[in-house]
Design an enzyme around this catalytic site. Structure first.
Site, PDB file in Angstrom:
ATOM      1  N   ASP A  87      29.560  47.758  20.927  1.00 42.90           N
ATOM      2  CA  ASP A  87      30.169  46.432  21.088  1.00 42.90           C
ATOM      3  C   ASP A  87      31.353  46.211  20.150  1.00 42.90           C
ATOM      4  OD1 ASP A  87      28.173  45.902  22.884  1.00 42.90           O
ATOM      5  OD2 ASP A  87      26.965  44.688  21.508  1.00 42.90           O
TER       6      ASP A  87
HETATM    7  P1  NAP Z   1      25.676  48.260  19.687  1.00 41.86           P
HETATM    8  O1  NAP Z   1      26.810  47.641  20.395  1.00 41.86           O
HETATM    9  O2  NAP Z   1      24.364  47.617  19.746  1.00 41.86           O
HETATM   10  O3  NAP Z   1      25.611  49.758  20.237  1.00 41.86           O
HETATM   11  C1  NAP Z   1      24.792  50.696  19.660  1.00 41.86           C
HETATM   12  C2  NAP Z   1      24.876  51.942  20.511  1.00 41.86           C
HETATM   13  O4  NAP Z   1      24.148  52.949  19.807  1.00 41.86           O
HETATM   14  C3  NAP Z   1      24.236  51.802  21.869  1.00 41.86           C
HETATM   15  O5  NAP Z   1      25.212  51.669  22.867  1.00 41.86           O
HETATM   16  C4  NAP Z   1      23.363  53.062  22.026  1.00 41.86           C
HETATM   17  O6  NAP Z   1      23.830  53.784  23.155  1.00 41.86           O
HETATM   18  C5  NAP Z   1      23.645  53.858  20.752  1.00 41.86           C
HETATM   19  N1  NAP Z   1      22.440  54.441  20.171  1.00 41.86           N
HETATM   20  C6  NAP Z   1      21.212  53.910  20.017  1.00 41.86           C
HETATM   21  N2  NAP Z   1      20.378  54.779  19.427  1.00 41.86           N
HETATM   22  C7  NAP Z   1      21.103  55.895  19.187  1.00 41.86           C
HETATM   23  C8  NAP Z   1      20.813  57.154  18.601  1.00 41.86           C
HETATM   24  N3  NAP Z   1      19.586  57.461  18.132  1.00 41.86           N
HETATM   25  N4  NAP Z   1      21.792  58.065  18.515  1.00 41.86           N
HETATM   26  C9  NAP Z   1      23.032  57.799  19.000  1.00 41.86           C
HETATM   27  N5  NAP Z   1      23.376  56.627  19.571  1.00 41.86           N
HETATM   28  C10 NAP Z   1      22.410  55.682  19.664  1.00 41.86           C
HETATM   29  O7  NAP Z   1      26.009  48.463  18.121  1.00 41.86           O
HETATM   30  P2  NAP Z   1      27.247  47.984  17.258  1.00 41.86           P
HETATM   31  O8  NAP Z   1      28.524  48.491  17.827  1.00 41.86           O
HETATM   32  O9  NAP Z   1      26.881  48.310  15.858  1.00 41.86           O
HETATM   33  O10 NAP Z   1      27.294  46.411  17.466  1.00 41.86           O
HETATM   34  C11 NAP Z   1      26.343  45.546  16.930  1.00 41.86           C
HETATM   35  C12 NAP Z   1      25.898  44.545  17.975  1.00 41.86           C
HETATM   36  O11 NAP Z   1      24.729  43.903  17.507  1.00 41.86           O
HETATM   37  C13 NAP Z   1      26.931  43.466  18.230  1.00 41.86           C
HETATM   38  O12 NAP Z   1      26.864  43.038  19.558  1.00 41.86           O
HETATM   39  C14 NAP Z   1      26.463  42.354  17.271  1.00 41.86           C
HETATM   40  O13 NAP Z   1      26.949  41.071  17.634  1.00 41.86           O
HETATM   41  C15 NAP Z   1      24.965  42.484  17.433  1.00 41.86           C
HETATM   42  N6  NAP Z   1      24.189  41.992  16.319  1.00 41.86           N
HETATM   43  C16 NAP Z   1      24.641  42.190  15.053  1.00 41.86           C
HETATM   44  C17 NAP Z   1      23.925  41.725  13.977  1.00 41.86           C
HETATM   45  C18 NAP Z   1      24.485  41.875  12.581  1.00 41.86           C
HETATM   46  O14 NAP Z   1      24.306  40.998  11.760  1.00 41.86           O
HETATM   47  N7  NAP Z   1      25.149  42.988  12.298  1.00 41.86           N
HETATM   48  C19 NAP Z   1      22.675  41.087  14.208  1.00 41.86           C
HETATM   49  C20 NAP Z   1      22.200  40.929  15.530  1.00 41.86           C
HETATM   50  C21 NAP Z   1      22.992  41.389  16.574  1.00 41.86           C
HETATM   51  P3  NAP Z   1      22.847  54.824  23.905  1.00 41.86           P
HETATM   52  O15 NAP Z   1      21.667  54.038  24.321  1.00 41.86           O
HETATM   53  O16 NAP Z   1      23.666  55.345  25.034  1.00 41.86           O
HETATM   54  O17 NAP Z   1      22.520  55.869  22.884  1.00 41.86           O
END
Ligand code: NAP
Length: 465
Positions: free
Chosen positions: A395
């Site tokens: 994201d």
């Molecule tokens: P993300 O958008 O959630 O994407 C994580 C990606 O990691 C997934 O697309 C997944 O794809 C991949 N993944 C999962 N397990 C894996 C593994 N073992 N090995 C390799 N890849 C793996 O993560 P992000 O870019 O860090 O973004 C964070 C999101 O969480 C944002 O939408 C944010 O708003 C939200 N959020 C953030 C917080 C905060 O405070 N930081 C709190 C709550 C929500 P695959 O399934 O294809 O592997």
């Protein structure tokens, strides 16, 4: 204990809490900050016990059992919890602060003499104000935090749930609550107290239910702030300065963090408080199955490309945390540096599942702090980078946040990885990220997908290097 000595000790613990917050603002000083916080809390608890010790053995048994059982559960949970589950743990803890505020306010209402705030039916006006604010904020925090926990823990869908007329209902409930609060302060009525408690419990749930998972970091921090104000409210009821100081510190720091995150995600703070944000548009299906072709490569390809690069920017995300790939990643960075490649790490404010998630993991793997940059400090450098190495992030790199007004993440600033000459994405498949939306970047010409577990693939890249 003499009240003056107690006041000085409370002041000392307040100063230690401020030093703790200061220490926690940077990874190098965070352990020391934690230590200050623990010592401050120890002094505050011992001072309170010395100031008003339990009057009989049963009282002591209750206090010691409370500290033992509560502290024991806390220690076990803190040891066992996975780093990725930390946000829901924080939400669960906030719910307890809210519940404590409700229970203390109820105790003060039924036994005011024990709190030195009057007699039943004749409680001081100021104490009624503190009590009712503590109970209202505490009850909102309690149910709000439980919903946040359920959403973050996967017990409830993370998607925004749109209730009809939610703004009107929330505003109506809040207005009714205010009227009842005034009526309670004027009458001190016990039934009114419980009606206010129930209304606040309902409002807490209604505020959080419509909020989508992608906006949850702001909610957790906002609830953190609420729990602080609830604690400060109890502090006034109990006449405990340390609790007032701590509550105010937690309340204001949570509010400031919420504000900073709202700015980082381009959301309005007012709409957050009304529980409406993130609810206007629903995300696409999670785990989107895509049929369009993508370019995928091997770990050897990635090693070759990076070895020949001048500048590599590493973008960690949630997947790195799940795979615990930070140590292998740091080794990879070190090897690249030995090859003369300039290596930097770019951290998005909401990468992972809690604020600071990536900073903590990189610090644990001993990535040098001067190689780690925040979004606003590094975003302009992607255009000069040969490789953006995106490991388990999705994201936070999605250009739809800039281009697609219909996207649930529209308006969120993103890391401009697309501007690098080559973008390498390590992920297990074509799964979407937390917000449940597709990432157009996977299909671009300058993108190469490296499918597999983040740790495994990074170790293979290491071998390739
Ligand atoms: P993300 O958008 O959630 O994407 C994580 C990606 O990691 C997934 O697309 C997944 O794809 C991949 N993944 C999962 N397990 C894996 C593994 N073992 N090995 C390799 N890849 C793996 O993560 P992000 O870019 O860090 O973004 C964070 C999101 O969480 C944002 O939408 C944010 O708003 C939200 N959020 C953030 C917080 C905060 O405070 N930081 C709190 C709550 C929500 P695959 O399934 O294809 O592997």
């Amino acid at each position: 204990m003499n009240a003056n000595i107690a006041a000085v000790l409370y002041l000392v613990s307040g100063i230690l809490f401020i030093l703790a917050l200061r220490g926690l603002s940077h990874p190098t000083t965070s352990r020391q900050g934690n230590l200050f916080g623990m010592v401050g809390m120890g002094i505050a608890v011992l001072t309170t016990l010395a100031l008003s010790p339990p009057s009989d053995v049963f009282g002591w048994v209750l206090v010691i059992a409370g500290i033992g059982i509560g502290g024991g559960i806390g220690a076990v949970v803190a040891r066992r919890i996975a780093m990725t589950a930390m946000p829901q743990l924080v939400a669960a803890f906030h719910s307890l602060v809210g519940l404590a505020a409700v229970l203390v306010a109820a105790a003060a209402l039924y036994a005011p003499a024990a709190f030195g705030i009057g007699t039943p039916g004749d409680i001081h006006g100021a104490s009624l104000v503190e009590m009712v604010l503590g109970v209202a904020i505490g009850a909102i925090t309690f149910t709000g935090s439980i919903i946040a926990f359920a959403k973050l823990n996967g017990n409830m869908s993370g998607k925004p749930i749109m209730l009809p007329f939610r703004h009107l209902i929330n505003i109506g409930l809040a207005a009714l609550l205010l009227i009842l609060i005034v009526a309670f302060v004027l009458t001190g009525s016990i039934p009114l107290f419980w009606i206010i408690t129930i209304l606040s419990l309902v409002l807490g749930g209604l505020l959080i239910i419509p909020i989508g998972g992608a906006d949850m970091p702001v909610v957790v921090s906002m609830l953190n702030s609420y729990s602080g104000w609830a604690a400060a409210g109890i502090g006034f009821t109990l006449g405990n300065t340390a609790l007032i100081i701590t509550g105010a510190l937690v309340g204001s720091s949570g509010a400031i963090l919420s504000y900073i995150m709202c700015k980082a995600m381009n959301r309005s703070f007012i709409s957050v408080i009304l529980g409406g944000f993130g609810g206007e548009t629903a995300g696409g299906p999670a785990g989107v199955v895509e049929t369009r072709p993508v370019k995928h490569g091997s770990a050897e390809d990635a090693a070759y490309i990076m070895k020949n690069a001048q500048k590599v920017i590493i973008v960690p995300g949630y997947g790195m945390a799940v795979a615990q790939a930070q140590h292998a990643l740091r080794e990879m960075g070190d090897l690249l540096k030995k090859e003369g490649v300039e290596v930097k790490y770019a951290i998005h404010p909401v990468a992972g599942r809690m604020p600071g998630h990536m900073n903590v993991l990189l610090a644990e793997a001993q990535v040098p702090y001067d190689e780690v940059f925040e979004l606003e400090d590094i975003n302009s450098e992607f255009a000069q980078a040969d490789v953006a190495f995106v490991i388990g992030a999705n994201d936070v790199t999605n250009p739809a946040a800039k281009t697609d007004p219909a996207s649930p993440i529209f308006g969120m600033p993103i890391l401009d990885v697309e501007k690098a000459k080559t973008v390498l994405f390590i992920k297990r498949g074509m799964g979407s990220g937390y917000a449940g939306v597709e990432n157009e970047l996977f299909f671009r010409d300058n993108t190469m997908m490296l499918f597999g577990d983040a740790k495994k693939v990074t170790e293979e890249v290491l071998k390739g290097l």
